[in-house]
Enzyme design. Structure first.
Site, mmCIF file in Angstrom:
data_model
loop_
_atom_site.group_PDB
_atom_site.id
_atom_site.type_symbol
_atom_site.label_atom_id
_atom_site.label_comp_id
_atom_site.label_asym_id
_atom_site.label_seq_id
_atom_site.Cartn_x
_atom_site.Cartn_y
_atom_site.Cartn_z
ATOM 1 N N ALA A 99 44.686 43.856 27.664
ATOM 2 C CA ALA A 99 45.671 44.800 27.122
ATOM 3 C C ALA A 99 45.831 46.054 27.960
ATOM 4 O O ALA A 99 46.875 46.696 27.923
ATOM 5 C CB ALA A 99 45.290 45.169 25.690
ATOM 6 N N ILE A 132 50.601 44.081 32.854
ATOM 7 C CA ILE A 132 51.523 43.316 31.994
ATOM 8 C C ILE A 132 51.303 43.697 30.536
ATOM 9 O O ILE A 132 52.248 43.857 29.766
ATOM 10 C CB ILE A 132 51.365 41.800 32.222
ATOM 11 C CG1 ILE A 132 51.683 41.439 33.682
ATOM 12 C CG2 ILE A 132 52.270 41.008 31.284
ATOM 13 C CD1 ILE A 132 51.439 39.977 34.042
ATOM 14 N N ARG A 147 42.112 36.620 41.617
ATOM 15 C CA ARG A 147 41.474 36.122 42.830
ATOM 16 C C ARG A 147 41.113 37.330 43.700
ATOM 17 O O ARG A 147 41.962 38.152 44.002
ATOM 18 C CB ARG A 147 42.425 35.205 43.601
ATOM 19 C CG ARG A 147 41.693 34.456 44.715
ATOM 20 C CD ARG A 147 42.663 33.972 45.766
ATOM 21 N NE ARG A 147 43.481 32.885 45.289
ATOM 22 C CZ ARG A 147 43.351 31.620 45.683
ATOM 23 N NH1 ARG A 147 42.433 31.294 46.559
ATOM 24 N NH2 ARG A 147 44.143 30.701 45.220
ATOM 25 N N GLN A 201 37.759 31.247 24.875
ATOM 26 C CA GLN A 201 38.807 31.775 23.988
ATOM 27 C C GLN A 201 39.409 30.662 23.129
ATOM 28 O O GLN A 201 39.754 30.891 21.973
ATOM 29 C CB GLN A 201 39.865 32.527 24.811
ATOM 30 C CG GLN A 201 39.249 33.823 25.389
ATOM 31 C CD GLN A 201 40.255 34.731 26.076
ATOM 32 O OE1 GLN A 201 41.412 34.390 26.257
ATOM 33 N NE2 GLN A 201 39.784 35.909 26.479
ATOM 34 N N VAL A 226 49.360 33.837 29.862
ATOM 35 C CA VAL A 226 50.047 34.464 30.997
ATOM 36 C C VAL A 226 49.087 34.537 32.194
ATOM 37 O O VAL A 226 49.495 34.379 33.342
ATOM 38 C CB VAL A 226 50.548 35.877 30.605
ATOM 39 C CG1 VAL A 226 51.198 36.587 31.784
ATOM 40 C CG2 VAL A 226 51.520 35.790 29.434
ATOM 41 N N GLY A 227 47.817 34.759 31.915
ATOM 42 C CA GLY A 227 46.806 34.889 32.972
ATOM 43 C C GLY A 227 46.739 33.620 33.819
ATOM 44 O O GLY A 227 46.709 32.508 33.290
ATOM 45 N N ASP A 251 59.952 32.496 35.471
ATOM 46 C CA ASP A 251 60.576 31.660 36.499
ATOM 47 C C ASP A 251 61.985 31.256 36.052
ATOM 48 O O ASP A 251 62.935 31.256 36.828
ATOM 49 C CB ASP A 251 59.706 30.422 36.745
ATOM 50 C CG ASP A 251 58.268 30.806 37.039
ATOM 51 O OD1 ASP A 251 58.046 31.546 38.008
ATOM 52 O OD2 ASP A 251 57.359 30.408 36.278
ATOM 53 N N HIS A 272 53.466 26.939 37.022
ATOM 54 C CA HIS A 272 53.863 28.306 37.369
ATOM 55 C C HIS A 272 53.182 28.649 38.696
ATOM 56 O O HIS A 272 52.143 29.296 38.739
ATOM 57 C CB HIS A 272 53.455 29.295 36.278
ATOM 58 C CG HIS A 272 53.575 30.733 36.710
ATOM 59 N ND1 HIS A 272 54.783 31.318 36.980
ATOM 60 C CD2 HIS A 272 52.650 31.679 36.962
ATOM 61 C CE1 HIS A 272 54.581 32.568 37.379
ATOM 62 N NE2 HIS A 272 53.288 32.817 37.378
HETATM 63 P P1 NDP Z 1 48.227 41.956 35.256
HETATM 64 O O1 NDP Z 1 48.418 42.496 33.905
HETATM 65 O O2 NDP Z 1 49.155 42.365 36.340
HETATM 66 O O3 NDP Z 1 48.216 40.349 35.238
HETATM 67 C C1 NDP Z 1 47.480 39.658 34.273
HETATM 68 C C2 NDP Z 1 47.507 38.185 34.562
HETATM 69 O O4 NDP Z 1 48.830 37.696 34.472
HETATM 70 C C3 NDP Z 1 47.016 37.799 35.955
HETATM 71 O O5 NDP Z 1 46.207 36.641 35.818
HETATM 72 C C4 NDP Z 1 48.296 37.483 36.683
HETATM 73 O O6 NDP Z 1 48.092 36.513 37.697
HETATM 74 C C5 NDP Z 1 49.075 36.862 35.571
HETATM 75 N N1 NDP Z 1 50.484 36.626 35.813
HETATM 76 C C6 NDP Z 1 51.157 35.531 35.371
HETATM 77 N N2 NDP Z 1 52.410 35.559 35.733
HETATM 78 C C7 NDP Z 1 52.590 36.674 36.429
HETATM 79 C C8 NDP Z 1 53.697 37.225 37.102
HETATM 80 N N3 NDP Z 1 54.851 36.616 37.123
HETATM 81 N N4 NDP Z 1 53.553 38.397 37.734
HETATM 82 C C9 NDP Z 1 52.375 39.006 37.728
HETATM 83 N N5 NDP Z 1 51.273 38.518 37.124
HETATM 84 C C10 NDP Z 1 51.377 37.358 36.492
HETATM 85 O O7 NDP Z 1 46.732 42.217 35.750
HETATM 86 P P2 NDP Z 1 45.835 43.515 35.692
HETATM 87 O O8 NDP Z 1 44.766 43.292 36.674
HETATM 88 O O9 NDP Z 1 46.665 44.749 35.695
HETATM 89 O O10 NDP Z 1 45.211 43.453 34.231
HETATM 90 C C11 NDP Z 1 44.374 42.429 33.810
HETATM 91 C C12 NDP Z 1 43.513 42.966 32.676
HETATM 92 O O11 NDP Z 1 42.808 41.864 32.131
HETATM 93 C C13 NDP Z 1 42.490 43.995 33.110
HETATM 94 O O12 NDP Z 1 42.632 45.138 32.292
HETATM 95 C C14 NDP Z 1 41.143 43.310 32.876
HETATM 96 O O13 NDP Z 1 40.165 44.196 32.388
HETATM 97 C C15 NDP Z 1 41.503 42.279 31.842
HETATM 98 N N6 NDP Z 1 40.684 41.062 31.856
HETATM 99 C C16 NDP Z 1 40.376 40.524 30.655
HETATM 100 C C17 NDP Z 1 39.611 39.399 30.562
HETATM 101 C C18 NDP Z 1 39.297 38.883 29.222
HETATM 102 O O14 NDP Z 1 39.916 39.262 28.253
HETATM 103 N N7 NDP Z 1 38.333 37.993 29.089
HETATM 104 C C19 NDP Z 1 39.122 38.694 31.748
HETATM 105 C C20 NDP Z 1 39.508 39.305 32.973
HETATM 106 C C21 NDP Z 1 40.298 40.448 33.004
HETATM 107 P P3 NDP Z 1 47.738 36.873 39.214
HETATM 108 O O15 NDP Z 1 46.312 37.362 39.213
HETATM 109 O O16 NDP Z 1 47.904 35.552 39.885
HETATM 110 O O17 NDP Z 1 48.736 37.914 39.632
#
Ligand code: NDP
Length: 328
Positions: A12, A16, A92, A112, A129-130, A159, A187
């Site tokens: 959160a 995104i 990554r 989850q 989304v992740g 997309d 995706h």
């Molecule tokens: P973002 O909010 O930018 O992205 C989140 C995820 O969405 C990434 O896996 C990203 O993939 C993916 N994604 C899917 N489609 C798209 C798209 N079209 N464009 C961009 N991203 C896309 O990442 P942040 O790093 O800002 O935030 C992630 C948060 O998640 C952090 O606050 C972290 O602490 C948290 N987190 C939570 C976890 C959990 O709940 N267990 C585990 C790990 C992290 P890609 O990496 O390929 O861009």
């Protein structure tokens, strides 16, 4: 339904998540008459950042926002959840192998899935989304045996929206007059944006697709690599457009797709279009009565078949790699 909706958002505090929450609170996702209770899940290190976002949400004074709670424990965060927006994933990092990334994420999404199975509401709907989103959704679904598989979906709406935008730009047609576009497969860069069944104003998509050079050298790669182009231009990955697509996806799932149009949804395969069961592949889908239904029976030409097969093969590879890891 105007009862308050319990919406759990993971990651959160990320980009995104940040771009999604305000629009959810404003009613863009579930309708302007449906109150929401937000439950934000973050890693312990990002809880303070999530608290900051919650303060801003409070300052929005959104009439539909009944409550905001923040968690670093998934079991509590998903308790009673009716919507799960699974945005958080392990990114990554430099030097990380693809197999490591798959392993890290399959562990997160298996857990989850189990938790959602145990504590979420009966009517839980999940959008992953992740990344790798499709395979993460397949892993979560496989770990939630009591939840109907169709409730686990992954985002390919971005997309889809990108494909509509490119068609609009190419033809000078307003986006509102473009329908029946389909994203097939993963995706990822292997996705196949299909316009053979589309309607572009009064022109059949097949007529536009007849310009094969434009289709192969311009349209398909532009849509498939748009994320990279945005990173290069913005210096950060797409966030607001990804949030927008996530909201569109859930909105249509709950409130229905418009008229005879369809959208693109990655959901567990039932075998339609020859896609192996259990894979979460993007397909054309309509929503009615709160359920996605695959648009079946479309004529798939050889050009499309080869591209669908290639993207589905990539999904098979990902899921097989995850299965191998979990046996190792
Ligand atoms: P973002 O909010 O930018 O992205 C989140 C995820 O969405 C990434 O896996 C990203 O993939 C993916 N994604 C899917 N489609 C798209 C798209 N079209 N464009 C961009 N991203 C896309 O990442 P942040 O790093 O800002 O935030 C992630 C948060 O998640 C952090 O606050 C972290 O602490 C948290 N987190 C939570 C976890 C959990 O709940 N267990 C585990 C790990 C992290 P890609 O990496 O390929 O861009």
């Amino acid at each position: 339904d105007v009862s308050p909706a319990v919406v759990t958002v993971t990651g959160a505090a990320g980009s995104i998540g940040y771009a999604s929450l305000f629009r959810i609170a404003a009613g863009a996702m579930l309708g302007h008459d449906r109150p929401v209770r937000l439950r934000l899940l973050e890693l312990p290190a990002a809880v303070t950042a999530a608290e900051g976002t919650a303060m801003e949400l409070e300052d929005g004074a959104f009439p539909l926002l009944e409550s905001i709670d923040i968690f670093d424990d998934a079991r509590t965060a998903f308790d009673g959840a009716q919507f799960g927006l699974l945005i958080g994933a392990r990114p990554r990092t430099k030097g990380m192998e693809r197999a490591e990334l798959l392993a890290a994420n399959s562990a997160i999404f298996a857990e989850q899935g189990r938790i959602i199975n145990d504590v979420a509401a009966q009517d839980i709907r999940v959008i992953v989304v992740g990344n790798p989103a499709n395979t993460n959704a397949a892993v979560a679904a496989a770990n939630a045996p009591d939840v109907p598989g169709e409730r686990f979906t992954a985002l390919t709406r971005l997309d889809h929206n990108r494909a509509i935008a490119q068609l609009a730009r190419r033809t000078g047609t307003p986006v509102g007059r473009i329908s029946r576009v389909t994203i097939w497969g993963n995706h990822s860069a292997s996705q196949y944006p299909d316009i053979f069944h589309a309607r572009v104003g009064d022109t059949p998509g097949a007529e536009i697709a007849a310009d094969e050079r434009w289709l192969v050298e311009d349209f398909i790669p532009t849509v498939a690599t748009r994320g990279t182009a945005i990173i290069e231009a913005r210096g950060a990955s797409s966030a607001a457009s990804a949030a927008n697509a996530t909201i569109d996806h859930v909105h249509d799932w709950v409130l229905g797709t418009a008229g005879d149009d369809w959208t693109s949804v990655a959901m567990p395969s039932t075998g339609a279009y020859g896609i192996r069961e259990g894979l979460v592949s993007s397909v054309p889908a309509r929503a009615a009565g709160g359920r996605w239904e695959i648009v079946e029976g479309l004529d798939i030409n050889d050009f499309s078949r080869a591209r669908i097969d290639a993207s589905v093969a990539e999904l098979e590879g990902e899921l097989d790699a995850v299965a191998k890891l979990s046996r190792a």
